[in-house]
Design a protein around this motif. Structure first.
Motif, mmCIF file in Angstrom:
data_model
loop_
_atom_site.group_PDB
_atom_site.id
_atom_site.type_symbol
_atom_site.label_atom_id
_atom_site.label_comp_id
_atom_site.label_asym_id
_atom_site.label_seq_id
_atom_site.Cartn_x
_atom_site.Cartn_y
_atom_site.Cartn_z
ATOM 1 N N THR A 1 0.966 -1.238 0.038
ATOM 2 C CA THR A 1 0.066 0.010 0.005
ATOM 3 C C THR A 1 0.828 1.240 0.025
ATOM 4 O OG1 THR A 1 -1.735 -1.238 1.355
ATOM 5 C CG2 THR A 1 -1.787 1.339 1.341
ATOM 6 N N PRO A 2 0.566 2.136 -0.975
ATOM 7 C CA PRO A 2 1.459 3.523 -1.050
ATOM 8 C C PRO A 2 1.050 4.218 0.150
ATOM 9 C CG PRO A 2 0.382 3.046 -2.865
ATOM 10 C CD PRO A 2 -0.238 2.035 -2.272
ATOM 11 N N VAL A 3 2.064 4.919 0.817
ATOM 12 C CA VAL A 3 1.908 6.001 1.856
ATOM 13 C C VAL A 3 1.525 7.060 1.320
ATOM 14 C CG1 VAL A 3 4.178 6.282 2.199
ATOM 15 C CG2 VAL A 3 2.370 6.732 3.989
ATOM 16 N N HIS A 4 0.647 8.063 1.966
ATOM 17 C CA HIS A 4 0.347 9.538 1.455
ATOM 18 C C HIS A 4 1.016 10.372 2.270
ATOM 19 C CE1 HIS A 4 -1.102 12.859 -0.191
ATOM 20 N NE2 HIS A 4 -1.909 13.093 0.796
ATOM 21 N N VAL A 5 1.915 11.005 2.068
ATOM 22 C CA VAL A 5 2.645 12.166 2.937
ATOM 23 C C VAL A 5 2.878 13.516 2.043
ATOM 24 C CG1 VAL A 5 3.926 10.741 4.464
ATOM 25 C CG2 VAL A 5 4.931 11.092 2.365
ATOM 26 N N THR A 6 2.731 14.675 2.807
ATOM 27 C CA THR A 6 2.687 15.954 2.421
ATOM 28 C C THR A 6 4.036 16.620 3.018
ATOM 29 O OG1 THR A 6 1.368 17.001 3.736
ATOM 30 C CG2 THR A 6 0.358 15.785 1.881
ATOM 31 N N ALA A 7 4.474 17.816 2.445
ATOM 32 C CA ALA A 7 5.400 18.575 2.783
ATOM 33 C C ALA A 7 5.165 19.196 3.955
ATOM 34 C CB ALA A 7 5.942 19.683 1.696
ATOM 35 N N GLY A 8 3.500 19.784 3.915
ATOM 36 C CA GLY A 8 3.023 20.493 5.214
ATOM 37 C C GLY A 8 2.864 19.954 6.439
ATOM 38 N N LYS A 9 2.858 18.355 6.307
ATOM 39 C CA LYS A 9 2.681 17.763 7.575
ATOM 40 C C LYS A 9 3.942 16.755 7.796
ATOM 41 C CE LYS A 9 -2.396 17.824 7.317
ATOM 42 N NZ LYS A 9 -3.619 17.080 7.070
ATOM 43 N N PHE A 10 3.961 15.663 7.151
ATOM 44 C CA PHE A 10 5.099 14.944 7.281
ATOM 45 C C PHE A 10 6.508 15.611 7.153
ATOM 46 C CE2 PHE A 10 7.984 11.917 5.262
ATOM 47 C CZ PHE A 10 8.480 11.201 6.256
ATOM 48 N N GLY A 11 6.374 16.307 6.233
ATOM 49 C CA GLY A 11 7.580 17.071 5.886
ATOM 50 C C GLY A 11 7.975 18.204 6.947
ATOM 51 N N GLN A 12 7.114 18.546 7.989
ATOM 52 C CA GLN A 12 7.702 19.492 8.880
ATOM 53 C C GLN A 12 7.952 18.859 10.194
ATOM 54 O OE1 GLN A 12 7.796 22.896 8.020
ATOM 55 N NE2 GLN A 12 7.421 22.129 6.075
ATOM 56 N N VAL A 13 7.903 17.476 10.340
ATOM 57 C CA VAL A 13 8.416 16.931 11.325
ATOM 58 C C VAL A 13 9.785 16.645 11.326
ATOM 59 C CG1 VAL A 13 7.899 14.833 13.005
ATOM 60 C CG2 VAL A 13 5.888 15.935 11.695
ATOM 61 N N ASP A 14 10.600 16.895 12.702
ATOM 62 C CA ASP A 14 11.752 16.581 12.905
ATOM 63 C C ASP A 14 11.994 15.235 12.600
ATOM 64 O OD1 ASP A 14 14.600 17.205 13.708
ATOM 65 O OD2 ASP A 14 14.065 16.233 15.637
ATOM 66 N N LYS A 15 13.293 14.999 11.884
ATOM 67 C CA LYS A 15 13.739 13.539 11.598
ATOM 68 C C LYS A 15 15.083 13.099 11.772
ATOM 69 C CE LYS A 15 10.448 13.487 7.645
ATOM 70 N NZ LYS A 15 9.859 15.212 7.833
ATOM 71 N N VAL A 16 15.438 11.772 12.258
ATOM 72 C CA VAL A 16 16.643 11.451 12.611
ATOM 73 C C VAL A 16 16.651 10.022 11.742
ATOM 74 C CG1 VAL A 16 18.256 10.656 14.447
ATOM 75 C CG2 VAL A 16 16.909 12.689 14.664
ATOM 76 N N TYR A 17 17.937 9.579 11.456
ATOM 77 C CA TYR A 17 18.056 8.369 10.859
ATOM 78 C C TYR A 17 19.022 7.731 11.499
ATOM 79 C CZ TYR A 17 17.481 4.594 7.514
ATOM 80 O OH TYR A 17 17.172 3.497 7.102
ATOM 81 N N ILE A 18 19.043 6.415 11.879
ATOM 82 C CA ILE A 18 19.855 5.391 12.618
ATOM 83 C C ILE A 18 20.172 4.327 11.372
ATOM 84 C CG2 ILE A 18 20.559 3.835 14.460
ATOM 85 C CD1 ILE A 18 18.337 5.237 16.186
ATOM 86 N N HIS A 19 21.438 4.332 10.942
ATOM 87 C CA HIS A 19 21.905 3.587 9.993
ATOM 88 C C HIS A 19 22.430 2.312 10.574
ATOM 89 C CE1 HIS A 19 22.100 6.625 6.719
ATOM 90 N NE2 HIS A 19 22.290 7.275 7.658
ATOM 91 N N THR A 20 22.437 1.119 9.847
ATOM 92 C CA THR A 20 22.994 -0.002 10.439
ATOM 93 C C THR A 20 23.959 -0.437 9.315
ATOM 94 O OG1 THR A 20 20.838 -0.933 9.585
ATOM 95 C CG2 THR A 20 21.187 -0.808 12.003
ATOM 96 N N ALA A 21 25.189 -0.544 9.635
ATOM 97 C CA ALA A 21 26.243 -0.831 8.455
ATOM 98 C C ALA A 21 26.306 -2.113 7.948
ATOM 99 C CB ALA A 21 27.670 -0.404 9.152
ATOM 100 N N ASN A 22 25.634 -2.929 8.670
ATOM 101 C CA ASN A 22 25.978 -4.416 8.131
ATOM 102 C C ASN A 22 24.316 -4.999 7.736
ATOM 103 O OD1 ASN A 22 28.426 -4.406 8.754
ATOM 104 N ND2 ASN A 22 28.154 -4.872 10.841
ATOM 105 N N ASP A 23 23.517 -4.315 7.446
ATOM 106 C CA ASP A 23 22.193 -4.566 7.170
ATOM 107 C C ASP A 23 22.105 -5.424 5.877
ATOM 108 O OD1 ASP A 23 19.429 -4.572 6.974
ATOM 109 O OD2 ASP A 23 19.358 -2.842 8.383
ATOM 110 N N ARG A 24 21.703 -6.425 5.897
ATOM 111 C CA ARG A 24 21.364 -7.363 4.645
ATOM 112 C C ARG A 24 19.661 -7.308 4.257
ATOM 113 N NH1 ARG A 24 24.559 -12.811 5.874
ATOM 114 N NH2 ARG A 24 26.675 -11.950 5.994
ATOM 115 N N VAL A 25 18.747 -6.533 5.284
ATOM 116 C CA VAL A 25 17.266 -6.311 4.740
ATOM 117 C C VAL A 25 17.009 -5.043 3.716
ATOM 118 C CG1 VAL A 25 15.196 -6.154 5.522
ATOM 119 C CG2 VAL A 25 16.647 -7.820 6.398
ATOM 120 N N ILE A 26 17.666 -4.076 4.564
ATOM 121 C CA ILE A 26 17.531 -2.568 4.045
ATOM 122 C C ILE A 26 19.108 -2.225 3.857
ATOM 123 C CG2 ILE A 26 16.917 -0.349 4.070
ATOM 124 C CD1 ILE A 26 14.520 -0.967 5.639
ATOM 125 N N SER A 27 19.733 -2.180 2.748
ATOM 126 C CA SER A 27 21.063 -2.400 2.497
ATOM 127 C C SER A 27 21.559 -0.848 2.721
ATOM 128 C CB SER A 27 21.731 -2.508 0.780
ATOM 129 O OG SER A 27 21.218 -1.185 0.488
#
Length: 300
Positions: free
Chosen positions: A231-257
């Protein structure tokens, strides 16, 4: 014998004491000393109250909502939850519908229902929360942020999909040329579920983990309702786009490279990034490091 006017006055008011200058000045001095002590006491009390209020504000921490990914349930957050709670955070680990902790038939489950489940958890809190999504949980928390951006302080994507409008797990996974999960994904359309080939589960989800975890994890992986994954997710710049975001990478990941994680962050900039030297399930392999990254993200 004759009397003076002053003597008559004193006789008329015998209760009035004679004024003793030395006694009166001592009394005034004592009163002033007591007043000075009272001022010092009130000043100290005010300072203590201010210090307590400042300290209380300093230690007040945002609640944290943890959202698992596909083929998982809320129990995966157990070690991370314990660490965060020990450090003074209120933690809510959400069980998405369609698994033992929140039963629902596969045909009754949807991406929208997943997002609503997260929003429901947020609504029960008294202030904006840090919301952490793992793997497919990244798409779920994006949906929740679009629906209730004011309830979210920070979105933390932990080895997670970071979507654009119209993305789905299936569409994003198809763009990840370095992921290893594709050949091991099994689809049962009649039952409406997806599963992971049993023999591949340890290498996909516990690579680099201790042997005990590698032996245990195949039986921990759940079947996943199929419909939300496509199912496609629906996001907009005015809502989701305005929320603060942080990313935690996993350097040895085989599921999401790791390469696809970097590509997603380049496409959707985040405030801060962390990298853990582990595979796709950091809550099992390096829970303390993951908790530390979440706390650092929450400290904004």
């Amino acid at each position: 014998m004759g009397t003076t006017g002053s003597e008559i006055l004193l006789d008329q008011y015998p209760w009035q004491p004679a004024w003793d200058p030395s006694t009166s000045f001592v009394s005034i001095s004592q009163n002033l000393q007591e007043l000075a002590k009272m001022k010092l006491l009130l000043s100290a009390l005010a300072t203590s109250i201010l210090a307590f209020s400042t300290s209380a504000m300093a230690v007040e921490k945002p609640p944290i909502v943890l959202v698992h990914g596909a083929f998982e349930n809320a129990s995966v957050w157990g070690h991370v939850t314990a660490k965060l709670e020990a450090d003074g955070y209120k933690v809510v680990a959400v069980d998405l519908p369609g698994r033992p902790g929140n039963p629902a038939a596969p045909d009754k489950v949807s991406l929208s229902l997943y997002g609503d489940t997260v929003v429901e958890a947020l609504t029960k809190l008294n202030r904006p929360a840090v919301v952490v999504g793992h793997s497919f949980g990244g798409i779920v928390i994006a949906d929740a942020a679009e629906k209730a951006p004011a309830k979210i302080k920070t979105l933390v994507f932990a080895a997670a999909y970071l979507p654009h409008d119209g993305d789905s797990l299936v569409s994003m996974a198809n763009k990840d040329a370095d992921a290893k999960i594709g050949p091991h994904l099994q689809i049962d359309k009649d039952k409406g579920i997806a599963s992971i080939e049993y023999s591949a589960r340890a290498d996909l989800f516990a690579n680099g983990g201790p042997e005990g975890l590698r032996k245990a994890i195949p039986d921990l992986i759940l079947d996943e309702p199929l419909a939300p994954l496509g199912t496609p997710v629906h996001v907009t710049a005015g809502k989701f786009g305005q929320v603060d975001k942080v990313y935690i990478h996993t350097a040895n990941d085989r599921v999401i490279s790791p390469s696809f994680q970097a590509q997603m962050v380049a496409s959707t900039p985040v405030r801060r990034e962390f990298t853990l030297q582990t595979g796709h399930t950091p809550f099992l392999t390096v829970p303390d490091e993951l908790a530390a990254a979440i706390e650092a993200a929450a400290a904004r």
